[in-house]
Design a protein around this motif. Structure first.
Motif, short mmCIF file in Angstrom:
data_model
loop_
_atom_site.label_atom_id
_atom_site.label_comp_id
_atom_site.label_asym_id
_atom_site.label_seq_id
_atom_site.Cartn_x
_atom_site.Cartn_y
_atom_site.Cartn_z
N LEU A 194 -33.01 -77.99 5.55
CA LEU A 194 -34.29 -78.83 5.98
C LEU A 194 -35.18 -78.71 6.78
CD1 LEU A 194 -31.38 -81.77 6.37
CD2 LEU A 194 -32.41 -80.98 4.24
N ALA A 195 -35.11 -77.90 7.94
CA ALA A 195 -36.30 -77.46 8.73
C ALA A 195 -35.57 -75.92 9.19
CB ALA A 195 -36.39 -78.25 9.74
N GLU A 196 -36.62 -75.10 9.14
CA GLU A 196 -36.00 -73.40 9.49
C GLU A 196 -35.87 -73.49 10.92
OE1 GLU A 196 -37.45 -69.07 8.68
OE2 GLU A 196 -38.74 -70.57 7.82
N GLY A 197 -36.70 -73.88 11.58
CA GLY A 197 -36.47 -73.71 13.15
C GLY A 197 -37.28 -72.15 13.49
N ASN A 198 -37.75 -72.27 14.78
CA ASN A 198 -38.78 -71.16 15.34
C ASN A 198 -37.93 -70.38 16.46
OD1 ASN A 198 -39.13 -73.05 16.93
ND2 ASN A 198 -41.17 -73.42 16.55
N GLY A 199 -36.75 -70.63 16.79
CA GLY A 199 -36.22 -70.03 17.88
C GLY A 199 -35.38 -68.99 17.53
N GLU A 200 -34.39 -68.37 18.65
CA GLU A 200 -33.63 -67.43 18.17
C GLU A 200 -32.37 -67.68 17.23
OE1 GLU A 200 -32.05 -65.82 21.68
OE2 GLU A 200 -34.00 -65.07 22.24
N GLU A 201 -31.99 -66.75 16.46
CA GLU A 201 -30.90 -67.09 15.41
C GLU A 201 -29.47 -67.30 16.17
OE1 GLU A 201 -28.28 -64.52 12.11
OE2 GLU A 201 -30.64 -64.54 12.12
N VAL A 202 -28.91 -68.71 15.82
CA VAL A 202 -27.80 -68.94 16.62
C VAL A 202 -26.47 -68.01 16.50
CG1 VAL A 202 -28.32 -71.38 16.51
CG2 VAL A 202 -26.87 -70.38 14.97
N ASN A 203 -25.53 -68.17 17.31
CA ASN A 203 -24.14 -67.43 17.23
C ASN A 203 -23.13 -68.28 17.02
OD1 ASN A 203 -21.85 -65.84 17.34
ND2 ASN A 203 -22.89 -64.29 18.77
N PRO A 204 -22.60 -68.77 15.84
CA PRO A 204 -21.39 -69.80 15.60
C PRO A 204 -20.13 -69.06 16.23
CG PRO A 204 -22.10 -68.92 13.68
CD PRO A 204 -23.11 -68.36 14.41
N GLN A 205 -20.18 -67.88 16.56
CA GLN A 205 -18.79 -67.18 17.25
C GLN A 205 -18.69 -67.59 18.62
OE1 GLN A 205 -16.33 -65.67 15.42
NE2 GLN A 205 -17.64 -65.84 13.44
N GLN A 206 -19.87 -67.62 19.17
CA GLN A 206 -19.85 -67.82 20.66
C GLN A 206 -20.38 -69.48 21.42
OE1 GLN A 206 -22.78 -65.04 22.26
NE2 GLN A 206 -21.39 -63.57 21.87
N GLY A 207 -21.06 -70.19 20.28
CA GLY A 207 -21.37 -71.37 20.51
C GLY A 207 -22.79 -71.92 20.19
#
Length: 216
Positions: free
Chosen positions: A92-105
């Motif tokens: 819905l919105a791409e975001g402009n920060g770093e890519e998240v890590n769903p393994q770590q949180g």
């Protein structure tokens, strides 16, 4: 390499300041700063931390409450449960920060609903505001359903995404509060971005804390 380390330290300090207890951060500050007048220094850090917490809380509430409420109004609707056979995503919105890590949180604000359009859980209260901006859902492998970990892959901080999850990767045949057994689910998730210095200035006492932590 040096700039990456600095950013990680800065993000770590922000998480400590916002999410941990006041006593922890004050004790940490007293330990690493070792002021001559420890009582006065601790009180100064205490006040700075309270002020920063309130500023961050206000910023997050103003930034994300309306965004999530708008998504709730426009995007939350019934869907065909039989068509949900795998985890799918829609940004819905791409975001402009770093890519998240769903393994770590990943720190998230979210809404979750069933095929009949019933919202069973989420970050908004009945007035359309965030319930507690400083207590987001921290999603990581093992703490959320399998489909959520899968659906967060590739998101960036500040981004918003609709995640559709089949029952097998949600709660399966186990009934949950507000969720019948064998229910596919949909979520809207927003990966929270850390406030910038321009958005929420860090008090001088906490900058000293950041600097001292970077020296350790």
């Amino acid at each position: 390499m040096a700039s990456t380390t600095t950013k990680k330290q800065r993000i770590g300090i922000w998480i400590i300041i916002v999410l941990l207890s006041l006593g922890t951060i004050v004790g940490f500050g007293a330990m690493i700063l070792q002021p001559q007048n420890q009582q006065d220094q601790t009180a100064r850090i205490n006040e700075a931390q309270k002020s920063y917490q309130e500023a961050v809380k206000k910023f997050l509430s103003e930034k994300y409450s309306k965004q999530l409420a708008d998504y709730k109004q426009k995007e939350v609707k019934p869907f065909d449960a039989e068509e949900v056979t795998e985890v799918t995503t829609r940004d819905l919105a791409e975001g402009n920060g770093e890519e998240v890590n769903p393994q770590q949180g990943v720190a998230l604000y979210y809404l979750g609903w069933t095929a009949d359009g019933n919202v069973f859980d989420g970050s908004l209260d009945q007035t359309g505001n965030l319930k507690n901006p400083l207590q987001p859902l921290v999603a990581q492998k093992g703490s959320v359903i399998e489909g959520m970990t899968e659906g967060l892959k590739g998101m960036k901080q500040g981004g918003a995404r609709e995640v559709t999850i089949p029952a097998a990767k949600a709660y399966g045949d186990k009934e949950q509060k507000g969720i019948p057994a064998n229910s596919p689910l949909k979520f809207i998730v927003i990966a929270i971005s850390e406030p910038t210095e321009q958005e929420v200035p860090v008090p001088a006492a906490l900058k000293q804390l950041q600097h001292a932590a970077g020296q350790q």
